[in-house]
Design a protein around this motif. Structure first.
Motif, mmCIF file in Angstrom:
data_model
loop_
_atom_site.group_PDB
_atom_site.id
_atom_site.type_symbol
_atom_site.label_atom_id
_atom_site.label_comp_id
_atom_site.label_asym_id
_atom_site.label_seq_id
_atom_site.Cartn_x
_atom_site.Cartn_y
_atom_site.Cartn_z
ATOM 1 N N THR A 104 37.691 -21.386 -108.176
ATOM 2 C CA THR A 104 37.307 -20.201 -108.354
ATOM 3 C C THR A 104 38.662 -19.796 -107.468
ATOM 4 O O THR A 104 38.282 -20.499 -106.687
ATOM 5 N N PHE A 105 38.834 -18.146 -107.385
ATOM 6 C CA PHE A 105 39.118 -18.256 -106.187
ATOM 7 C C PHE A 105 39.701 -16.630 -106.213
ATOM 8 O O PHE A 105 39.169 -16.063 -107.374
ATOM 9 N N ALA A 106 39.933 -16.121 -105.299
ATOM 10 C CA ALA A 106 40.838 -15.133 -105.060
ATOM 11 C C ALA A 106 41.836 -14.290 -104.842
ATOM 12 O O ALA A 106 42.212 -14.750 -103.616
ATOM 13 N N ALA A 107 42.412 -13.612 -105.282
ATOM 14 C CA ALA A 107 44.345 -13.733 -104.977
ATOM 15 C C ALA A 107 43.641 -11.873 -104.140
ATOM 16 O O ALA A 107 44.076 -11.094 -105.370
ATOM 17 N N ASN A 108 44.168 -11.913 -103.033
ATOM 18 C CA ASN A 108 44.679 -10.484 -102.635
ATOM 19 C C ASN A 108 45.994 -10.108 -102.412
ATOM 20 O O ASN A 108 46.290 -10.817 -102.544
ATOM 21 N N LYS A 109 46.112 -9.044 -101.928
ATOM 22 C CA LYS A 109 47.353 -8.501 -101.646
ATOM 23 C C LYS A 109 48.307 -9.405 -100.549
ATOM 24 O O LYS A 109 48.995 -8.571 -100.626
ATOM 25 N N ASP A 110 46.917 -10.111 -99.746
ATOM 26 C CA ASP A 110 47.516 -10.434 -98.316
ATOM 27 C C ASP A 110 47.494 -12.006 -97.935
ATOM 28 O O ASP A 110 47.348 -12.798 -97.580
ATOM 29 N N ALA A 111 46.471 -11.754 -98.441
ATOM 30 C CA ALA A 111 45.483 -13.501 -98.452
ATOM 31 C C ALA A 111 44.964 -13.746 -99.727
ATOM 32 O O ALA A 111 45.183 -13.564 -100.565
ATOM 33 N N MET A 112 44.821 -15.546 -100.370
ATOM 34 C CA MET A 112 44.209 -15.838 -101.253
ATOM 35 C C MET A 112 42.852 -16.967 -100.867
ATOM 36 O O MET A 112 43.493 -17.562 -99.744
ATOM 37 N N TRP A 113 41.695 -16.922 -101.448
ATOM 38 C CA TRP A 113 41.062 -17.693 -100.428
ATOM 39 C C TRP A 113 40.042 -18.524 -101.854
ATOM 40 O O TRP A 113 40.128 -17.825 -102.915
ATOM 41 N N CYS A 114 40.296 -19.745 -102.120
ATOM 42 C CA CYS A 114 39.194 -20.531 -103.235
ATOM 43 C C CYS A 114 37.940 -20.963 -102.359
ATOM 44 O O CYS A 114 37.701 -21.528 -101.407
ATOM 45 N N TYR A 115 37.830 -22.048 -103.844
ATOM 46 C CA TYR A 115 35.888 -22.399 -103.554
ATOM 47 C C TYR A 115 35.999 -23.774 -104.786
ATOM 48 O O TYR A 115 37.437 -23.278 -106.159
ATOM 49 N N GLU A 116 36.021 -24.816 -104.039
ATOM 50 C CA GLU A 116 35.961 -25.982 -105.715
ATOM 51 C C GLU A 116 34.209 -25.682 -104.986
ATOM 52 O O GLU A 116 33.504 -26.116 -104.000
ATOM 53 N N ALA A 117 33.328 -26.224 -106.516
ATOM 54 C CA ALA A 117 32.134 -26.702 -106.643
ATOM 55 C C ALA A 117 32.176 -28.328 -106.807
ATOM 56 O O ALA A 117 32.279 -27.710 -108.485
ATOM 57 N N TYR A 118 31.211 -29.463 -106.698
ATOM 58 C CA TYR A 118 30.954 -30.393 -107.233
ATOM 59 C C TYR A 118 29.678 -30.398 -107.172
ATOM 60 O O TYR A 118 29.473 -30.345 -106.163
ATOM 61 N N PRO A 119 28.684 -30.425 -108.254
ATOM 62 C CA PRO A 119 27.662 -31.196 -108.097
ATOM 63 C C PRO A 119 26.877 -32.113 -107.195
ATOM 64 O O PRO A 119 27.937 -33.060 -107.980
ATOM 65 N N MET A 120 25.814 -31.932 -107.069
ATOM 66 C CA MET A 120 25.250 -33.023 -106.120
ATOM 67 C C MET A 120 23.930 -33.425 -106.954
ATOM 68 O O MET A 120 22.640 -33.035 -106.369
ATOM 69 N N GLY A 121 23.162 -33.218 -108.094
ATOM 70 C CA GLY A 121 22.158 -33.063 -108.528
ATOM 71 C C GLY A 121 21.863 -31.436 -109.335
ATOM 72 O O GLY A 121 22.840 -31.052 -109.216
ATOM 73 N N PRO A 122 20.686 -31.572 -109.841
ATOM 74 C CA PRO A 122 20.836 -30.106 -110.089
ATOM 75 C C PRO A 122 20.373 -29.176 -109.640
ATOM 76 O O PRO A 122 20.678 -28.077 -109.177
ATOM 77 N N ASN A 123 20.583 -29.818 -108.331
ATOM 78 C CA ASN A 123 20.087 -28.092 -106.731
ATOM 79 C C ASN A 123 20.786 -28.406 -106.138
ATOM 80 O O ASN A 123 20.304 -27.588 -104.348
ATOM 81 N N ARG A 124 21.862 -28.816 -106.066
ATOM 82 C CA ARG A 124 22.646 -29.224 -104.673
ATOM 83 C C ARG A 124 24.124 -29.085 -104.812
ATOM 84 O O ARG A 124 24.149 -29.887 -106.073
ATOM 85 N N CYS A 125 24.854 -28.335 -104.461
ATOM 86 C CA CYS A 125 26.463 -28.948 -104.234
ATOM 87 C C CYS A 125 27.282 -29.061 -103.263
ATOM 88 O O CYS A 125 26.697 -28.412 -102.376
ATOM 89 N N GLN A 126 28.144 -29.893 -103.720
ATOM 90 C CA GLN A 126 29.844 -30.058 -102.483
ATOM 91 C C GLN A 126 30.528 -28.964 -102.793
ATOM 92 O O GLN A 126 31.069 -28.675 -103.779
#
Length: 379
Positions: free
Chosen positions: A282-304
């Motif tokens: 997921t990412f947010a494209a702002n007028k001056d920058a962009m940030w993004c996140y990738e998420a990967y499962p590490m079991g049902p209740n934890r993520c990388q």
């Protein structure tokens, strides 16, 4: 028709297969079950395109990085022609891991018995294998995966039967052209381990509903009520909303704003576009920058999680960029520090044996409802 909630329907994905104004959230079991977490990896991380970072992390031939995500061990590298390649990080001899970390190489050499592969994955040398009857180097190249680049993002598919990346993305370009995403430069990338389900992590960055309650004094006042969700044809959800200043900075740091991304139209300069590329980026494209996140499962209740901050090249060359960029990183970190306790608490609530799916707020959780619809339709 609005369903009456009952315990019998607590695991019914059909409740999510509706428009946002009628839909229910995914059943809690899909955030807590070990069995379903393992099935998710097969269904969403082995049979679909996944986003694994930004293209500029591997700018030159021979650049490589390793990924250990969702039970996968992958080598990403640029071959001798600058084509992006993806290989299983396992030697074709007796399956030793080949390489770790990131860097630059002329080829890949297994540290166990010195089998050497070129940047295209072809086996070049295998010491003392002449007495192995029928052995051919051409039949023992690295296991390869599909790898593509679009809009500055890297996508990998572990299945050869996956539809093309362009079909997967559909009309993504129609909504994101003003930001020239492929020209943005990665300035910071960090890894975080979060004690919540991977879907839950991505959901919180795609809804406005929590802002006044989780971020009352940091970013809430920046965001106005978003526009209705856009109609898309690809495997993503996107929504634009007006902002007061830039969403890339905290409420009290707006005077540190960098110049706008070149070429933005008037509307894009007035807000931010939040997009979820299914399943995991997921990412947010702002007028001056962009940030993004990738998420990967590490079991049902934890993520990388990997967090990446990107800026237009011309901004990175400003004399005061380093000083100002720290303000953008501070916004990311403080908002995340507020989100994580809320997510951990939500994960605890999901584990309640009587937990049931809930209704969405259609305007403020539209991207989350779109993901639930997509996700439910894949089972």
């Amino acid at each position: 028709m609005i369903h009456k909630q009952t315990k019998k329907k607590s695991y019914d994905l059909a409740l999510s297969l509706q428009k946002a104004e009628l839909a229910y959230s995914l059943p809690p079991r899909f955030y807590t079950s070990n069995t379903l977490a393992k099935q998710e990896i097969e269904l969403f991380f082995r049979k679909s395109w996944i986003g694994v970072g930004r293209s500029d992390s591997l700018p030159d031939p021979g650049n490589y990085m390793t990924l250990d995500v969702a039970n996968q061990q992958i080598i990403l590298l640029r071959d001798s022609t600058s084509k992006l390649r993806a290989f299983a990080n396992t030697c074709r001899h007796r399956n030793a891991r080949i390489i770790d970390g990131h860097g630059t190489c002329k080829g890949l050499r297994c540290p166990f018995h010195s089998w050497f592969y070129d940047l295209e994955g072809k086996l070049i040398s295998a010491p003392n294998m002449t007495s192995a009857v029928g052995f051919k180097k051409d039949n023992n190249g690295l296991i390869s995966y599909l790898a593509e680049e679009r809009f500055g993002f890297i996508f990998v598919s572990l299945s050869k039967d996956t539809p093309s990346i362009d079909k997967h993305l559909g009309n993504f370009a129609n909504f994101h052209k003003p930001w020239s995403l492929e020209k943005l430069v990665t300035v910071r990338r960090r890894e975080i381990i979060v004690d919540c389900n991977w879907k839950m992590f991505l959901e919180v960055f795609n809804e406005y509903y929590h802002l006044p309650f989780v971020h009352p004094n940091s970013v809430n006042s920046i965001y106005k009520k978003p526009e209705p969700a856009d109609e898309v044809t690809g495997n993503f959800a996107t929504q634009f909303g007006l902002t007061v200043g830039t969403g890339g900075l905290l409420e009290g740091s707006q005077d540190h704003a960098l110049p706008d991304i070149p070429g933005l139209d008037d509307e894009a300069k007035m807000g931010a576009r939040y997009t979820w590329l299914f399943p995991n980026i997921t990412f947010a494209a702002n007028k001056d920058a962009m940030w993004c996140y990738e998420a990967y499962p590490m079991g049902p209740n934890r993520c990388q999680v990997y967090q990446t901050a990107c800026f237009p090249l011309h901004s990175t060359k400003l004399k005061d960029f380093k000083k100002k960029s720290f303000q953008y990183f501070d916004r990311l970190d403080k908002a995340l520090d507020e989100d994580i306790p809320a997510l951990m608490n939500q994960q605890r609530g999901m584990s309640c044996s009587d937990a049931l799916p809930g209704r969405f707020q259609p305007e403020l959780e539209s991207n989350v409802a779109s993901f639930a619809f997509w996700y439910a339709g894949k089972w």
